[in-house]
Design a protein around this motif. Structure first.
Motif, PDB file in Angstrom:
ATOM      1  N   GLN A  20     -22.769  83.809  67.562  1.00  0.00           N
ATOM      2  CA  GLN A  20     -21.840  84.274  66.529  1.00  0.00           C
ATOM      3  C   GLN A  20     -20.416  83.819  66.832  1.00  0.00           C
ATOM      4  O   GLN A  20     -19.710  83.330  65.959  1.00  0.00           O
ATOM      5  CB  GLN A  20     -21.899  85.798  66.400  1.00  0.00           C
ATOM      6  N   ALA A  23     -20.076  80.118  66.298  1.00  0.00           N
ATOM      7  CA  ALA A  23     -19.990  79.832  64.860  1.00  0.00           C
ATOM      8  C   ALA A  23     -18.581  80.116  64.334  1.00  0.00           C
ATOM      9  O   ALA A  23     -18.032  79.324  63.560  1.00  0.00           O
ATOM     10  CB  ALA A  23     -21.017  80.661  64.097  1.00  0.00           C
ATOM     11  N   SER A  29     -21.183  79.247  59.766  1.00  0.00           N
ATOM     12  CA  SER A  29     -22.008  80.451  59.849  1.00  0.00           C
ATOM     13  C   SER A  29     -22.958  80.385  61.047  1.00  0.00           C
ATOM     14  O   SER A  29     -23.315  79.306  61.521  1.00  0.00           O
ATOM     15  CB  SER A  29     -22.838  80.613  58.573  1.00  0.00           C
ATOM     16  N   LYS A  30     -23.359  81.554  61.498  1.00  0.00           N
ATOM     17  CA  LYS A  30     -24.321  81.640  62.581  1.00  0.00           C
ATOM     18  C   LYS A  30     -25.636  80.974  62.177  1.00  0.00           C
ATOM     19  O   LYS A  30     -26.272  80.300  62.981  1.00  0.00           O
ATOM     20  CB  LYS A  30     -24.562  83.107  62.946  1.00  0.00           C
ATOM     21  N   SER A  31     -26.024  81.128  60.913  1.00  0.00           N
ATOM     22  CA  SER A  31     -27.287  80.538  60.469  1.00  0.00           C
ATOM     23  C   SER A  31     -27.252  79.013  60.520  1.00  0.00           C
ATOM     24  O   SER A  31     -28.266  78.381  60.832  1.00  0.00           O
ATOM     25  CB  SER A  31     -27.669  81.025  59.066  1.00  0.00           C
ATOM     26  N   LEU A  32     -26.098  78.409  60.263  1.00  0.00           N
ATOM     27  CA  LEU A  32     -26.001  76.955  60.357  1.00  0.00           C
ATOM     28  C   LEU A  32     -26.095  76.502  61.811  1.00  0.00           C
ATOM     29  O   LEU A  32     -26.772  75.514  62.117  1.00  0.00           O
ATOM     30  CB  LEU A  32     -24.707  76.443  59.727  1.00  0.00           C
ATOM     31  N   THR A  34     -27.693  78.061  64.220  1.00  0.00           N
ATOM     32  CA  THR A  34     -29.077  78.219  64.671  1.00  0.00           C
ATOM     33  C   THR A  34     -30.040  77.284  63.948  1.00  0.00           C
ATOM     34  O   THR A  34     -31.146  77.056  64.439  1.00  0.00           O
ATOM     35  CB  THR A  34     -29.556  79.679  64.550  1.00  0.00           C
ATOM     36  N   TYR A  35     -29.642  76.731  62.817  1.00  0.00           N
ATOM     37  CA  TYR A  35     -30.470  75.703  62.174  1.00  0.00           C
ATOM     38  C   TYR A  35     -30.541  74.469  63.075  1.00  0.00           C
ATOM     39  O   TYR A  35     -31.602  73.901  63.286  1.00  0.00           O
ATOM     40  CB  TYR A  35     -29.898  75.326  60.803  1.00  0.00           C
ATOM     41  N   PRO A  38     -31.635  76.223  67.702  1.00  0.00           N
ATOM     42  CA  PRO A  38     -32.348  77.500  67.540  1.00  0.00           C
ATOM     43  C   PRO A  38     -32.037  78.553  68.610  1.00  0.00           C
ATOM     44  O   PRO A  38     -32.146  79.740  68.344  1.00  0.00           O
ATOM     45  CB  PRO A  38     -33.821  77.105  67.593  1.00  0.00           C
TER      46      PRO A  38
END
Length: 77
Positions: A20, A23, A29-32, A34-35, A38
């Motif tokens: 986090q 990011a 974003s955190k999701s980007l 981790t994309y 991972p």
């Protein structure tokens, strides 16, 4: 993302650095994050492989950001 990870690991150390926070430093974003990476270990390995080319032999298991570093403005490895 990798520059943000270097900064976070330098400031907080591996254990205390968070995806986090990385990011946030990267302005994404955190999701980007981790994309492309991972796990935090995968991200740290990418940072190490940039600092020490050839330290890791990724092969087909490389995360997307290692396969194509052009997306983050770095030369291909």
């Amino acid at each position: 993302m990798l520059e943000a990870a270097v900064r976070a690991f330098d400031e907080s150390g591996y254990e205390r650095a968070s995806i986090q926070h990385i990011a946030e430093l990267a302005g994404t974003s955190k999701s980007l994050v981790t994309y492309y990476f991972p796990t935090k270990q995968t991200l740290a390995s990418a940072v190490i492989s940039l600092a020490y080319p050839g330290a890791y032999s990724w092969g087909p298991l490389a995360p997307p950001a290692i396969r194509s570093t052009r997306s983050c403005g770095l030369p291909s490895m």
